[in-house]
Scaffold this active site. Sequence first.
Site, PDB file in Angstrom:
ATOM      1  N   LYS A   1      36.592   7.716  60.395  1.00 26.35           N
ATOM      2  CA  LYS A   1      35.506   8.503  60.115  1.00 26.35           C
ATOM      3  C   LYS A   1      35.865   9.487  59.104  1.00 26.35           C
ATOM      4  O   LYS A   1      35.170   9.795  58.365  1.00 26.35           O
ATOM      5  CB  LYS A   1      34.773   9.203  61.397  1.00 26.35           C
ATOM      6  CG  LYS A   1      34.088   8.334  62.224  1.00 26.35           C
ATOM      7  CD  LYS A   1      33.813   8.806  63.542  1.00 26.35           C
ATOM      8  CE  LYS A   1      33.443   8.036  64.487  1.00 26.35           C
ATOM      9  NZ  LYS A   1      33.149   8.284  65.840  1.00 26.35           N
TER      10      LYS A   1
ATOM     11  N   GLN B   1      33.583  12.690  69.986  1.00 21.44           N
ATOM     12  CA  GLN B   1      33.940  11.426  70.259  1.00 21.44           C
ATOM     13  C   GLN B   1      34.055  11.110  71.525  1.00 21.44           C
ATOM     14  O   GLN B   1      34.516  11.848  72.363  1.00 21.44           O
ATOM     15  CB  GLN B   1      35.311  11.056  69.774  1.00 21.44           C
ATOM     16  CG  GLN B   1      35.846   9.623  69.891  1.00 21.44           C
ATOM     17  CD  GLN B   1      34.892   8.771  68.997  1.00 21.44           C
ATOM     18  OE1 GLN B   1      34.438   9.066  67.963  1.00 21.44           O
ATOM     19  NE2 GLN B   1      34.814   7.508  69.308  1.00 21.44           N
TER      20      GLN B   1
ATOM     21  N   ASP C   1      24.712  11.916  65.875  1.00 23.41           N
ATOM     22  CA  ASP C   1      25.093  10.917  66.874  1.00 23.41           C
ATOM     23  C   ASP C   1      23.725  10.379  67.413  1.00 23.41           C
ATOM     24  O   ASP C   1      23.705   9.177  67.802  1.00 23.41           O
ATOM     25  CB  ASP C   1      25.815  11.159  68.096  1.00 23.41           C
ATOM     26  CG  ASP C   1      27.406  10.578  67.764  1.00 23.41           C
ATOM     27  OD1 ASP C   1      27.254   9.189  67.034  1.00 23.41           O
ATOM     28  OD2 ASP C   1      28.332  10.859  68.417  1.00 23.41           O
TER      29      ASP C   1
END
Length: 295
Positions: free
Chosen positions: A53, A97, A120
């Site tokens: 990422k 995460q 997200d």
Amino acid sequence: MAAKIIDGKAFAAKVRASVAEHVTALKAKGVTPGLAVVLVGKDPASQVYVRNKGQQTLEVGMASFEHKLNASTSEADLLALIAKLNADTKVHGILVQLPLPKHLNSDLVINSIDPAKDVDGFHISNVGLLGTGQKSMVPCTPFGCLMMLRAHHGSLAGLEAVIVGRSNIVGKPMAQLLLNDSCTVTIAHSRTRDLQSVCRRADILVAAVGRPEMIPGEWVNPGATVIDVGINRIERDGKAKLVGDVHFESAAKVAGAITPVPGGVGPMTIACLLANTSTACCRSLGLPEPAGLTA
Ligand code: GUN
């Protein structure tokens, strides 16, 4: 007839190029989109994702802020970091995460992110907006699947979609997105009766269960589009191998189109994260949203 292979790697490269172009235009206006990624602990798979990422964020010209915290970090300290990132005007997207270590309450942590920066799409407010067909941040993996399905089919209206798996990250938001595109949607799961018959009626079959090669070719409706979200590490003939939730060789003989593992859905997830970060940046500043990069 052999299925068309949907090349997620090439598709993701196109999405990233489009994001990079948009970032260049934003920079000309004096704005640099920034993405903050928070990793708690040292889960090996999570470390790989976070590294990828960070690299790809920089490659499209965005600012990347990585926060790596000890596995023993307290909830209070993690919430304090998120509050700081929420207030930081250089940060337009925040990703924590998952999975988090067990002593941390994931729901509480995710819901402490400013919904406008929740790239997200996991905050309860974005989940509600998506569920009611309103503008929201869309979870990256299902968004990537949707992009590939739209590119392959054009309109999805009226198609029979079966999603195997009911997770908050993939199954449920995938169902909402396909419903918003006027598919007839079924979510199947571990308690579904006669899963084979349910799968066999799908024009679009999305597998997101996390069980290696669970879906054989006999379960695939001839000509169907198969989207395999699974990324399972197995050992075969003494060698480590990545396989999906679908048995690729047999399914590819029956399907009309199929995503491979690796090189299908996987690369699209980060590309969509970058697209969401661009979108979040524009929305926060009242600028036009990037064309073709929103759901
Ligand atoms: N872990 C596995 N997939 C994801 C994802 O899409 N987002 C986050 N934050 N964590 C994950």
